[in-house]
Design a protein around this motif. Structure first.
Motif, PDB file in Angstrom:
ATOM      1  N   THR A  80       0.834  -1.205   0.000  1.00 45.49           N
ATOM      2  CA  THR A  80       0.000   0.000   0.000  1.00 45.49           C
ATOM      3  C   THR A  80       0.867   1.252   0.000  1.00 45.49           C
ATOM      4  OG1 THR A  80      -1.631  -1.233   1.292  1.00 45.49           O
ATOM      5  CG2 THR A  80      -1.948   1.143   1.123  1.00 45.49           C
ATOM      6  N   TRP A  81       1.916   1.236   0.802  1.00 42.20           N
ATOM      7  CA  TRP A  81       2.828   2.382   0.822  1.00 42.20           C
ATOM      8  C   TRP A  81       3.533   2.532  -0.521  1.00 42.20           C
ATOM      9  CZ3 TRP A  81       2.702   6.365   3.764  1.00 42.20           C
ATOM     10  CH2 TRP A  81       2.243   6.271   5.075  1.00 42.20           C
ATOM     11  N   ALA A  82       3.867   1.407  -1.149  1.00 42.74           N
ATOM     12  CA  ALA A  82       4.497   1.468  -2.477  1.00 42.74           C
ATOM     13  C   ALA A  82       3.555   2.129  -3.487  1.00 42.74           C
ATOM     14  CB  ALA A  82       4.877   0.065  -2.941  1.00 42.74           C
ATOM     15  N   ALA A  83       2.250   1.810  -3.383  1.00 40.49           N
ATOM     16  CA  ALA A  83       1.275   2.428  -4.277  1.00 40.49           C
ATOM     17  C   ALA A  83       1.199   3.930  -4.046  1.00 40.49           C
ATOM     18  CB  ALA A  83      -0.100   1.788  -4.075  1.00 40.49           C
ATOM     19  N   LEU A  84       1.201   4.346  -2.792  1.00 43.97           N
ATOM     20  CA  LEU A  84       1.143   5.777  -2.477  1.00 43.97           C
ATOM     21  C   LEU A  84       2.386   6.502  -2.989  1.00 43.97           C
ATOM     22  CD1 LEU A  84      -0.347   5.728   1.136  1.00 43.97           C
ATOM     23  CD2 LEU A  84      -1.321   6.893  -0.854  1.00 43.97           C
ATOM     24  N   ILE A  85       3.542   5.887  -2.816  1.00 44.31           N
ATOM     25  CA  ILE A  85       4.783   6.496  -3.312  1.00 44.31           C
ATOM     26  C   ILE A  85       4.736   6.588  -4.842  1.00 44.31           C
ATOM     27  CG2 ILE A  85       7.274   6.143  -3.553  1.00 44.31           C
ATOM     28  CD1 ILE A  85       7.193   4.842  -0.744  1.00 44.31           C
ATOM     29  N   GLY A  86       4.216   5.538  -5.484  1.00 45.16           N
ATOM     30  CA  GLY A  86       4.096   5.550  -6.939  1.00 45.16           C
ATOM     31  C   GLY A  86       3.189   6.666  -7.422  1.00 45.16           C
ATOM     32  N   MET A  87       2.057   6.865  -6.740  1.00 44.16           N
ATOM     33  CA  MET A  87       1.140   7.940  -7.138  1.00 44.16           C
ATOM     34  C   MET A  87       1.760   9.311  -6.918  1.00 44.16           C
ATOM     35  SD  MET A  87      -2.605   6.538  -5.983  1.00 44.16           S
ATOM     36  CE  MET A  87      -2.123   5.470  -4.641  1.00 44.16           C
ATOM     37  N   ALA A 108       4.903   9.970  -7.077  1.00 45.65           N
ATOM     38  CA  ALA A 108       5.899  10.131  -8.138  1.00 45.65           C
ATOM     39  C   ALA A 108       5.243  10.547  -9.449  1.00 45.65           C
ATOM     40  CB  ALA A 108       6.669   8.827  -8.321  1.00 45.65           C
ATOM     41  N   VAL A 109       4.088   9.948  -9.773  1.00 48.12           N
ATOM     42  CA  VAL A 109       3.383  10.306 -11.005  1.00 48.12           C
ATOM     43  C   VAL A 109       2.950  11.766 -10.967  1.00 48.12           C
ATOM     44  CG1 VAL A 109       1.313   9.887 -12.390  1.00 48.12           C
ATOM     45  CG2 VAL A 109       2.625   7.961 -11.499  1.00 48.12           C
ATOM     46  N   LEU A 110       2.448  12.218  -9.825  1.00 45.66           N
ATOM     47  CA  LEU A 110       2.014  13.612  -9.700  1.00 45.66           C
ATOM     48  C   LEU A 110       3.191  14.571  -9.867  1.00 45.66           C
ATOM     49  CD1 LEU A 110      -0.512  13.271  -6.729  1.00 45.66           C
ATOM     50  CD2 LEU A 110      -1.055  13.753  -9.116  1.00 45.66           C
ATOM     51  N   VAL A 111       4.339  14.208  -9.311  1.00 44.99           N
ATOM     52  CA  VAL A 111       5.535  15.049  -9.467  1.00 44.99           C
ATOM     53  C   VAL A 111       5.956  15.088 -10.933  1.00 44.99           C
ATOM     54  CG1 VAL A 111       7.988  15.256  -8.915  1.00 44.99           C
ATOM     55  CG2 VAL A 111       6.344  14.714  -7.107  1.00 44.99           C
ATOM     56  N   LEU A 112       5.920  13.925 -11.587  1.00 43.44           N
ATOM     57  CA  LEU A 112       6.281  13.870 -13.004  1.00 43.44           C
ATOM     58  C   LEU A 112       5.327  14.712 -13.844  1.00 43.44           C
ATOM     59  CD1 LEU A 112       7.102  10.059 -13.278  1.00 43.44           C
ATOM     60  CD2 LEU A 112       8.742  11.945 -13.427  1.00 43.44           C
ATOM     61  N   MET A 113       4.037  14.689 -13.493  1.00 42.96           N
ATOM     62  CA  MET A 113       3.063  15.518 -14.219  1.00 42.96           C
ATOM     63  C   MET A 113       3.388  16.998 -14.070  1.00 42.96           C
ATOM     64  SD  MET A 113      -0.611  13.638 -13.465  1.00 42.96           S
ATOM     65  CE  MET A 113      -1.512  14.767 -14.550  1.00 42.96           C
ATOM     66  N   LEU A 114       3.866  17.384 -12.901  1.00 37.97           N
ATOM     67  CA  LEU A 114       4.189  18.782 -12.654  1.00 37.97           C
ATOM     68  C   LEU A 114       5.307  19.271 -13.571  1.00 37.97           C
ATOM     69  CD1 LEU A 114       3.624  21.271 -10.867  1.00 37.97           C
ATOM     70  CD2 LEU A 114       5.357  20.409  -9.284  1.00 37.97           C
ATOM     71  N   PHE A 115       6.224  18.374 -13.929  1.00 33.19           N
ATOM     72  CA  PHE A 115       7.369  18.766 -14.759  1.00 33.19           C
ATOM     73  C   PHE A 115       7.188  18.407 -16.226  1.00 33.19           C
ATOM     74  CE2 PHE A 115       9.157  18.613 -10.498  1.00 33.19           C
ATOM     75  CZ  PHE A 115       9.895  19.783 -10.463  1.00 33.19           C
ATOM     76  N   ASP A 116       6.003  17.892 -16.570  1.00 28.61           N
ATOM     77  CA  ASP A 116       5.712  17.570 -17.959  1.00 28.61           C
ATOM     78  C   ASP A 116       4.820  18.661 -18.543  1.00 28.61           C
ATOM     79  OD1 ASP A 116       3.696  16.133 -20.010  1.00 28.61           O
ATOM     80  OD2 ASP A 116       5.609  15.081 -20.050  1.00 28.61           O
ATOM     81  N   ASP A 117       5.264  19.274 -19.629  1.00 33.26           N
ATOM     82  CA  ASP A 117       4.538  20.426 -20.179  1.00 33.26           C
ATOM     83  C   ASP A 117       3.104  20.085 -20.583  1.00 33.26           C
ATOM     84  OD1 ASP A 117       6.740  22.007 -19.810  1.00 33.26           O
ATOM     85  OD2 ASP A 117       7.490  21.783 -21.867  1.00 33.26           O
ATOM     86  N   SER A 118       2.898  18.884 -21.122  1.00 31.75           N
ATOM     87  CA  SER A 118       1.553  18.519 -21.571  1.00 31.75           C
ATOM     88  C   SER A 118       0.634  18.118 -20.423  1.00 31.75           C
ATOM     89  CB  SER A 118       1.638  17.369 -22.590  1.00 31.75           C
ATOM     90  OG  SER A 118       2.236  16.221 -22.006  1.00 31.75           O
ATOM     91  N   ALA A 119       1.208  17.565 -19.350  1.00 31.84           N
ATOM     92  CA  ALA A 119       0.398  17.089 -18.219  1.00 31.84           C
ATOM     93  C   ALA A 119       0.204  18.142 -17.134  1.00 31.84           C
ATOM     94  CB  ALA A 119       1.032  15.838 -17.617  1.00 31.84           C
ATOM     95  N   ARG A 120       1.091  19.160 -17.111  1.00 29.65           N
ATOM     96  CA  ARG A 120       1.027  20.154 -16.030  1.00 29.65           C
ATOM     97  C   ARG A 120      -0.325  20.861 -15.925  1.00 29.65           C
ATOM     98  NH1 ARG A 120       4.694  23.383 -17.618  1.00 29.65           N
ATOM     99  NH2 ARG A 120       6.413  22.076 -16.839  1.00 29.65           N
ATOM    100  N   PRO A 121      -0.923  21.312 -17.052  1.00 30.69           N
ATOM    101  CA  PRO A 121      -2.232  21.979 -16.921  1.00 30.69           C
ATOM    102  C   PRO A 121      -3.285  21.100 -16.258  1.00 30.69           C
ATOM    103  CG  PRO A 121      -1.294  22.378 -19.087  1.00 30.69           C
ATOM    104  CD  PRO A 121      -0.434  21.340 -18.445  1.00 30.69           C
ATOM    105  N   GLN A 122      -3.288  19.807 -16.586  1.00 30.09           N
ATOM    106  CA  GLN A 122      -4.245  18.896 -15.964  1.00 30.09           C
ATOM    107  C   GLN A 122      -4.033  18.823 -14.457  1.00 30.09           C
ATOM    108  OE1 GLN A 122      -4.545  15.020 -17.748  1.00 30.09           O
ATOM    109  NE2 GLN A 122      -4.207  15.817 -19.817  1.00 30.09           N
ATOM    110  N   LEU A 123      -2.776  18.712 -14.054  1.00 34.79           N
ATOM    111  CA  LEU A 123      -2.485  18.626 -12.621  1.00 34.79           C
ATOM    112  C   LEU A 123      -2.913  19.890 -11.897  1.00 34.79           C
ATOM    113  CD1 LEU A 123      -1.253  17.250 -10.171  1.00 34.79           C
ATOM    114  CD2 LEU A 123       0.982  18.159 -10.865  1.00 34.79           C
ATOM    115  N   LEU A 124      -2.591  21.057 -12.466  1.00 35.82           N
ATOM    116  CA  LEU A 124      -2.912  22.319 -11.793  1.00 35.82           C
ATOM    117  C   LEU A 124      -4.422  22.542 -11.714  1.00 35.82           C
ATOM    118  CD1 LEU A 124      -0.117  24.620 -13.295  1.00 35.82           C
ATOM    119  CD2 LEU A 124      -0.147  23.450 -11.082  1.00 35.82           C
ATOM    120  N   TRP A 125      -5.129  22.296 -12.824  1.00 37.74           N
ATOM    121  CA  TRP A 125      -6.582  22.473 -12.801  1.00 37.74           C
ATOM    122  C   TRP A 125      -7.253  21.454 -11.884  1.00 37.74           C
ATOM    123  CZ3 TRP A 125      -9.752  26.231 -14.486  1.00 37.74           C
ATOM    124  CH2 TRP A 125      -9.238  27.187 -15.353  1.00 37.74           C
ATOM    125  N   SER A 126      -6.775  20.210 -11.911  1.00 37.87           N
ATOM    126  CA  SER A 126      -7.346  19.185 -11.035  1.00 37.87           C
ATOM    127  C   SER A 126      -7.095  19.515  -9.569  1.00 37.87           C
ATOM    128  CB  SER A 126      -6.760  17.813 -11.365  1.00 37.87           C
ATOM    129  OG  SER A 126      -7.096  17.412 -12.671  1.00 37.87           O
TER     130      SER A 126
END
Length: 465
Positions: A417-424, A426-444
């Motif tokens: 369960t902790w591994a899943a939380l760490i994975g999620m 990490a995905v959110l951090v990666l979205m923050l630094f991805d130009d195409s995914a960043r707007p989705q993260l910020l609006w969400s």
């Protein structure tokens, strides 16, 4: 000494008997679990992932699939012990408080009704291509009316719709895998064994390096959304605890096999850089092995996949808002249930907002609707995170108060369960630094903060006894 969670430790007895119908069968839930995540994102959208990662898209799907499997196993554990139509929203409330149940429920409802518009519009575009004389908006209206009627009737009608829709999608994938595998080994007429050339050539297995795997994962992870609906539907089955256990067990492994298996045969059979942007890789494979009318065949499959997802999301959104009303987090007027056990007002409330979303999509797809779509872009990850945290909190309560109900335990608890939380995270951090995914993260994030503010204000003004 017992450790309290908020007002009192949750037990099965805290969950009232559902007033809804209990006519869904095991076969309905199993196919709902299999078909819920097999949609246009796989049949068409997977091409974008291949274009980003090359053959390493297999790794991207594996990583995303493992994360989805961990979340579903955690959710399955709670659902088997305490079946509820509100599923993770109910568990979040029991584990973390009203604010968590309110937030998880309304964010997920918003996600489903916005995605309804995407699915209805996508299906309408295909239908309009077949029958140009009928305007796209007429098709949208037709689909929404048909599936509203389906969801207003007995729940077994919904189950039958989904069973056959999912069966067609699963059958299409199985047939595709068989044909593609035969072509890889040169068994089909006019084909020769392809060996490993396409996996190791054209820049190698990792043509874009590990960064390509990460970018590919961001492109495909949200395709695994939709599995959650099976735990919502389990509350309306004839044996909720047993049904959800079997459905979750079968769905997660088979879906991972379908997704990863499809990508493996596609990038083995065709050079990854030969796929045209926007083209379905499935169509490209079928064309390459000489299947006549491959494009139209896949159009039919995608059409069915979109309608299936529309049907499932309308069902899931209506049950979620009904559960919120049961707990005082939505208008009590939505609690009215028909003689057949269908929450018709909840269905109308969900489809009404779905119609609004569709209209916004048709009129302003690049402005207002785009903002709405971005606002739900990362919501699935927020919901998954609440599922994992809830399971961490409720597991010890289940073990202490009702160990006999721990029929679907989380693997390697609490480490998985902790591994899943760490994975999620990490995905959110990666979205923050991805130009195409960043707007989705910020609006969400903005949408989530708004819902959280409303939740805390409600809790301060009307605390539950």
């Amino acid at each position: 000494m017992r450790e309290p969670l908020h007002e009192a430790p949750p037990t099965t007895g805290d969950l009232p008997a559902e007033p809804l119908s209990h006519s869904l069968k095991q076969r309905h839930l199993t196919m709902l679990g299999l078909g819920g995540v097999i949609g246009a994102g796989l049949f068409v959208g997977s091409g974008a992932g291949i274009g980003i990662a090359g053959p390493a898209i297999i790794c991207s799907y594996l990583l995303a699939g493992v994360l989805a499997m961990l979340v579903m196993r955690a959710l399955g554990e709670m659902s088997a012990a305490m079946p509820a139509s509100g599923s993770f929203s109910v568990y979040a409330e029991k584990a973390l408080g009203r604010w968590a149940g309110f937030s998880a429920g309304w964010l997920y409802w918003f996600l489903l009704v916005v995605v309804l518009a995407v699915e209805a519009t996508g299906a309408a575009k295909i239908a309009n291509g077949w029958v140009p004389a009928v305007d796209q908006w007429v098709w949208v209206l037709l689909f929404m009316v048909v599936f509203t009627v389906s969801n207003l009737a007995a729940v077994k009608n919904f189950g039958e719709f989904e069973f056959w829709f999912a069966a067609l999608k699963v059958g299409a994938i199985v047939l595709f895998l068989i044909l593609a595998t035969l072509a890889i080994f040169g068994v089909l007429p006019d084909t020769e064994p392809v060996g490993m050339a396409n996996l190791t050539g054209h820049g190698g297995f990792f043509p874009e390096g590990f960064g390509g795997v990460v970018a590919g994962m961001l492109a495909v992870i949200f395709a695994f959304g939709g599995l959650e609906v099976v735990t919502i539907a389990a509350a309306e089955s004839d044996d909720p605890a047993r049904s959800v256990s079997r459905a979750v067990r079968s769905a997660v492994w088979r879906i991972l096999f379908f997704y990863v298996g499809s990508m493996l045969v596609i990038v083995t059979l065709l050079p990854w850089d030969s796929l045209e942007p926007g083209q379905s890789p499935y169509v490209a494979v079928l064309d390459s092995i000489g299947i006549p009318g491959a494009g139209q065949i896949m159009n039919v499959v995608v059409f069915v996949a979109l309608l299936s997802a529309l049907n499932a999301n309308l069902y899931g959104s209506s049950r979620m808002v009904f559960s919120l009303a049961e707990r005082g987090e939505a208008p009590k007027s939505l609690l009215k249930v028909s003689g057949g056990g269908v929450p018709r007002r909840a269905v109308f409330a969900s489809v009404a907002f779905g119609f609004v979303s569709v209209v916004l999509n048709l009129l302003w797809p690049d402005t207002i609707f785009l903002y709405m779509l971005n606002a739900v872009g990362a919501v699935l990850l927020f919901v998954w995170a609440l599922i994992a945290v809830s399971q961490l909190r409720l597991r010890r309560i289940i073990e202490r108060d009702m160990p006999e109900r721990l029929t679907l335990p989380m693997w390697l608890f609490p480490y998985a369960t902790w591994a899943a939380l760490i994975g999620m995270a990490a995905v959110l951090v990666l979205m923050l630094f991805d130009d195409s995914a960043r707007p989705q993260l910020l609006w969400s994030t903005g949408a989530a903060v708004l819902v959280l503010v409303v939740a805390f204000v409600r809790e301060r003004r009307s605390p539950k006894a």
